[in-house]
Enzyme design. Structure first.
Site, PDB file in Angstrom:
ATOM      1  N   GLU A  65     -11.982  -0.032 -10.020  1.00  0.00           N
ATOM      2  CA  GLU A  65     -11.777  -1.035 -11.296  1.00  0.00           C
ATOM      3  C   GLU A  65     -12.469  -0.878 -12.665  1.00  0.00           C
ATOM      4  OE1 GLU A  65     -11.278  -1.440  -8.147  1.00  0.00           O
ATOM      5  OE2 GLU A  65      -9.302  -1.831  -7.878  1.00  0.00           O
ATOM      6  N   ASP A  95      -4.446  -9.712  -8.374  1.00  0.00           N
ATOM      7  CA  ASP A  95      -4.724  -9.007  -9.286  1.00  0.00           C
ATOM      8  C   ASP A  95      -3.606  -8.224  -9.993  1.00  0.00           C
ATOM      9  OD1 ASP A  95      -4.504  -7.481  -6.893  1.00  0.00           O
ATOM     10  OD2 ASP A  95      -6.358  -6.457  -7.213  1.00  0.00           O
ATOM     11  N   GLU A  98       0.930  -1.207  -0.014  1.00  0.00           N
ATOM     12  CA  GLU A  98       0.069   0.064   0.125  1.00  0.00           C
ATOM     13  C   GLU A  98       0.779   1.338  -0.014  1.00  0.00           C
ATOM     14  OE1 GLU A  98      -2.980  -0.006  -0.660  1.00  0.00           O
ATOM     15  OE2 GLU A  98      -3.918  -1.790   0.313  1.00  0.00           O
ATOM     16  N   THR A 133      -0.812   0.749 -10.829  1.00  0.00           N
ATOM     17  CA  THR A 133      -1.838  -0.065 -10.272  1.00  0.00           C
ATOM     18  C   THR A 133      -2.703   0.856  -9.506  1.00  0.00           C
ATOM     19  OG1 THR A 133      -2.953  -1.846  -9.381  1.00  0.00           O
ATOM     20  CG2 THR A 133      -1.057  -0.803  -8.255  1.00  0.00           C
TER      21      THR A 133
END
Ligand code: DMJ
Length: 657
Positions: A493, A370, A225, A579
């Site tokens: 997403e 992912d 993170e 991402t």
């Protein structure tokens, strides 16, 4: 009179019901542009299940097991269900317009022609209105964060307060993994300000970050993170500031002395202990920014958390000329890769970093895996290292072989439309009957590799769920056709995939999708001081939390979807999104290995066979403190034109953008 009113009421009710069914089960009105874009997808395709789903128990997935959608069956068990071969990638030079033509069914038509033809389907004024709505959404969230929460990490949008780490409950990982007491939301939002062309606020925000944010904090955060939200954002903003072309307007900072790059370096050095004393090279999931890996720490990490650090660490290494960061991130990817199943080629979702034992054997495209796949491809796009592409290609083929269920073609043939399910990494057997909302990023990744047709289909599945609830439940059970986990924390997403599919196809269908998403966000999540997490996608109750990715990703992708002339897609520079949605320009400079003069690429020997020094884990700190930190990026390198070979590679990978 009353009788007539009753009849009229019943007729109206019936019409209303039809309308609702049509909206929920169909993908929208059959307007002209759908004729060349024949998508028919809805939940009505599913046969009713015979009984409730029984996750991970019984013969689910075996031929002749439970009846229900053909997604329950493993690939290769029905006439129409052989594992799908990965479509042949467009050859270099065939990308772009010709490929778009292919996607839309007319090989000779370029995107401009489609745009012209369909422009009536989404009028320019409406597009501008939606762009302004997306910008307003960002501004409302950002201004409220600055007014009520800064310098804390997040905004509590219902009570108009700030939120930092949960010091009272260190086990509250949902909060503490992400919030490091470093003004997370401000940092994460920097490049969105630039993308929206707000130079005065961008400059103000950068100065605030430089002057007030410190990483010398007693905060135990998740390495992943901190990397994607903070490190990635600092690097992206640094590159925007130092870009000689300044495509977003004047984003330069007076007397800027690479402070954001130094801050990125400082943070990354604080994350490095996670890569030490690990037997596999796979990093610990958490570190304390002041003291390193906590003594009572967990040895188990998810694959995505440990294996998607390469983009940010690689950029940092290449900007500083210090291989350390890229080296540890790459070592982690390779260690994970080597643990994949020999039979299926799949990886699990949780692994022990000391033993290399798979603790979570579930293989899917959502939580836990992912961004691992995403970064194999994106690392290649950015750095041009062939091994990253080879790993990605092999992973993609395994995904097609074992995860993809349903018929081969998106919109024709027998059986259910394709879906990517969760399976056991060793056997390929179905593990449960849900998909999660994180997986909705995958169509966007498929666009990047040119598998647009499959992307269209998977995206349509997720959009159908969105239409039903006005949001994406965290988990959706495709067998029960109902949410398994009900919250929606404003995730990006689906918008991300919508944006990338729009760039690839220019089909206004995706503008309609974006408008729909914008409107439901406004309707269900807007609260007094920002946008709130949906606690329950059915009753629409909210939670007092606005995650930082709402500003850095959700709002950014929505804005870009409607901002046709944005420099991200019009400036001539190719941008890639990390991402966390941070923009990074793809350029020659990042394809150089500035440390090559010190280390050879292959283990221990240089090309002339002489043995050379490779950094070892215990040397990491030494390497860093001997510092390349003062080595600042050479501005001249930025202006070098891309070599044609790289250009071709990029074309092949991102030619659709
Ligand atoms: C973001 O932090 C990133 O997109 C990450 O890759 C996945 N989770 C959130 C958004 O849902």
């Amino acid at each position: 009179m009353q009788w007539r009113a009753l009849v009229l009421g019943l007729v109206l009710l019936r019409l209303g019901l039809h309308g609702v069914l049509w909206l929920v089960f169909g993908l929208g009105p059959s307007m002209g542009f759908y004729q060349r874009f024949p998508l028919s997808f809805g939940f009505q395709r599913l046969r009713s299940p015979d009984g409730p789903a029984s996750p991970a128990s019984g013969p689910v997935g075996r031929p002749g097991g439970l009846s229900g959608p053909s997604w329950l069956q493993p690939p290769g068990t029905g006439a129409t269900q052989s594992p799908r071969k990965v479509p042949r990638r467009p050859e270099p030079g065939v990308c772009g317009p010709a490929h778009w033509g292919y996607v839309l069914g007319g090989r000779d038509r370029g995107p401009d022609e489609y745009e012209k033809r369909y422009s009536g389907a989404f009028p320019p004024q409406l597009r501008a209105q939606m762009r302004d709505l997306a910008r307003g959404m960002f501004v409302f969230g950002y201004d409220n964060y600055m007014a009520h929460a800064f310098p804390q990490d997040e905004l509590n949008p219902i009570h108009c307060r700030g939120r930092g780490p949960d010091r009272g409950d260190p086990s509250n990982l949902n909060i503490n993994d992400v919030l490091g007491n470093y003004s997370l939301t401000l940092v994460d939002a920097l490049d969105t300000l630039a993308v929206m062309g707000n130079s005065s606020e961008f400059q103000k925000a950068v100065k605030l970050v430089i002057n007030t944010v410190s990483f010398d904090k007693d905060s135990t955060v998740q390495v992943f993170e901190a990397t994607i939200r903070v490190l990635g954002s600092l690097l992206s903003a640094h590159r925007i500031i130092t870009d000689s072309k300044q495509p977003f307007g004047d984003m330069t900072i007076k007397d800027y002395d690479n402070e954001l790059l130094y801050m990125a370096h400082d943070l990354a050095v604080r994350l490095l202990p996670a890569f030490e004393n690990t037997k596999t090279g796979i990093p610990y999931p958490r570190v304390n920014l002041k003291t390193g890996v906590p003594p009572d720490t967990n040895n188990e990490t998810c694959t995505a958390g440990a294996g998607s650090l390469l983009v940010e660490f690689g950029i940092l290494s290449r900007l500083l000329g210090d291989s350390t960061f890229e080296w540890v991130a790459r070592r982690a990817v390779k260690a994970l890769w080597n643990l994949r199943s020999n039979d299926t080629g799949l990886l699990g979702n949780v692994v022990n970093i000391q033993t290399g034992h798979w603790v979570g054997k579930q293989s899917g495209l959502g939580a836990g895996l992912d961004s691992f796949y995403e970064y194999l491809l994106k690392s290649y796009i950015l750095f041009g290292e062939k091994e990253d592409l080879e790993m990605f290609n092999a992973a993609y083929q395994s995904i097609q072989n074992y995860l993809r269920r349903g018929r081969e073609a998106c919109n024709e043939g027998e059986g259910d439309p394709p879906l990517y399910v969760n399976v056991n990494m060793f056997s390929g057997q179905l593990m449960n009957t849900w998909i999660d909302s994180l997986q909705a990023f995958f169509p966007g990744l498929q666009v990047l590799i040119g598998d647009v047709e499959d992307a269209i289909c998977l995206h349509a599945f997720y959009y159908a769920i969105w239409k039903r609830y006005g949001a994406l439940p965290e988990r959706y059970n495709w067998q029960l056709q109902a949410p398994d986990v009900l919250f929606y924390p404003l995730r990006p997403e689906l918008v991300e995939s919508t944006y990338l599919l729009y760039q690839a196809t220019k089909n206004p269908f995706y503008l309609h999708v974006g408008m729909d998403i914008l409107q439901s966000l406004e309707k269900y999540t807007k609260v007094k001081c920002g946008y709130a997490t949906l606690h329950h996608v059915i009753d629409k109750s909210t939670e007092d939390r606005m995650e930082s990715f709402f500003l850095s990703e959700t709002c950014k992708y929505l804005y870009l979807l409607f901002d046709e002339d944005n420099p991200v897609h019009k400036s001539g520079t190719r941008y890639m999104f990390t991402t966390e949605g941070h923009i990074v320009s793809v350029d020659e400079h990042l394809r150089e290995l500035p440390w090559k003069e010190f280390f050879s690429e292959e283990g221990g020997q240089d090309q002339g066979g002489k043995s050379v020094h490779r950094p070892k884990p215990h040397e990491l700190k030494v390497i860093n403190s001997s510092s390349n930190c003062n080595r600042v990026p050479d501005e001249r390198r930025y202006s070098l034109p891309l070599k044609s070979i790289y250009m071709r590679q990029i074309d092949q990978m991102v030619g659709l953008i």
